[in-house]
Design a protein around this motif. Structure first.
Motif, mmCIF file in Angstrom:
data_model
loop_
_atom_site.group_PDB
_atom_site.id
_atom_site.type_symbol
_atom_site.label_atom_id
_atom_site.label_comp_id
_atom_site.label_asym_id
_atom_site.label_seq_id
_atom_site.Cartn_x
_atom_site.Cartn_y
_atom_site.Cartn_z
ATOM 1 N N GLY A 157 -8.290 23.076 18.441
ATOM 2 C CA GLY A 157 -7.338 23.159 17.333
ATOM 3 C C GLY A 157 -7.876 22.578 16.047
ATOM 4 N N THR A 158 -8.832 21.673 16.175
ATOM 5 C CA THR A 158 -9.488 21.108 14.994
ATOM 6 C C THR A 158 -10.610 22.013 14.483
ATOM 7 O OG1 THR A 158 -9.033 18.894 15.861
ATOM 8 C CG2 THR A 158 -10.617 19.055 14.079
ATOM 9 N N THR A 197 -2.959 22.014 10.299
ATOM 10 C CA THR A 197 -3.406 22.235 11.675
ATOM 11 C C THR A 197 -4.632 21.391 11.989
ATOM 12 O OG1 THR A 197 -2.573 24.511 11.587
ATOM 13 C CG2 THR A 197 -4.144 23.978 13.330
ATOM 14 N N SER A 255 -4.236 18.349 14.669
ATOM 15 C CA SER A 255 -5.021 18.531 15.891
ATOM 16 C C SER A 255 -6.039 17.401 16.047
ATOM 17 C CB SER A 255 -5.737 19.887 15.865
ATOM 18 O OG SER A 255 -4.810 20.956 15.871
ATOM 19 N N SER A 295 -3.763 27.384 15.272
ATOM 20 C CA SER A 295 -5.206 27.347 15.452
ATOM 21 C C SER A 295 -5.753 28.731 15.794
ATOM 22 C CB SER A 295 -5.572 26.360 16.568
ATOM 23 O OG SER A 295 -5.100 25.065 16.263
#
Length: 241
Positions: free
Chosen positions: A82-83, A109, A113, A177
């Protein structure tokens, strides 16, 4: 870590608690003379719900503790993706000199994340190894729960509730994401892309932030309250142990 709670009697409505426990069953019927209608023992329903809730809690705590390492590892992987996905999205837009779409959602996001991944790692590092040792020696949820002391009950339950908060946060963040990455590979009229568009609203980012805050508060401040509650329900679970 086990405690001796022998000598505690448990009363309920047809409730069997553990092996070799003595259960006192007492049922009362109250007749309403006013209208001739009989009370349907509505007072039993809250007790039944409470019993079911306690059983679910004990079973869920056992299985979470048994697979805690796998859960935290999986949560960190999803949080890490998600990062990464928003970063890849922004990098591609900059590479092809395109205007950055949804900048607020992309940055939100990425930030949430990243925070969730760091929080998951920190929680994992502080998870007591003793719990893993106890659950490996237990032959089931009841044995595991009754081998814990008050602190063990509190810690295992807090981490279970915190894990639920992490899962909800991940579920709210993942559509954002995935949308960040799939917009380069799927047409806007693609059914998957349309679904991701519907499930990646700004409100869900706010919801993820709220659940992350609640999860942090659970692990930071709720310890005494959780421990007091677990101590109060222990006699109903570990009668005779």
């Amino acid at each position: 870590m086990a405690r001796d709670v022998s000598g505690i009697n448990v009363s309920g409505d047809g409730v069997a608690i553990g092996t070799g426990n003595t259960v006192v069953v007492q049922k009362n019927r109250i007749t309403n003379n006013n209208g001739g209608h009989r009370n349907s023992e509505s007072e039993v329903h809250p007790l039944a719900y409470g019993i079911v809730g306690i059983i679910v809690l004990v079973i869920a705590t056992y299985f979470f503790t048994k697979y805690a390492d796998e859960f935290y590892a999986g949560a960190m992987i999803l949080g890490g993706l998600g990062t990464i996905f928003p970063l890849v999205s922004v990098a591609l837009q900059l590479l092809y000199k395109q205007p950055i779409e949804r900048p607020w959602q992309e940055s939100g996001t990425f930030t949430l994340s990243g925070v969730l991944t760091a929080f998951t790692y920190n929680t994992w590092q502080h998870y007591p190894e003793k719990l893993a040792e106890i659950v490996s020696q237990a032959d089931g949820p009841h044995t595991f729960w009754c081998a814990l002391n008050a602190y063990g009950e509190s810690v295992s339950s807090e981490n279970l509730f915190a894990a639920l908060g992490m899962v909800i946060s991940l579920l709210l963040l993942m559509p954002h994401s995935l949308r960040s990455l799939t917009q380069y590979f799927l047409d806007s009229d693609n059914s998957v892309q349309q679904w991701l568009g519907k499930t990646s609203s700004s409100g869900k980012l706010i919801g993820a932030a709220i659940f992350m805050g609640l999860t942090w508060a659970m692990l930071t401040f709720a310890g005494p309250q959780v421990q007091a509650f677990m101590t109060s329900i222990r006699p109903a679970i570990c009668h005779g142990n």
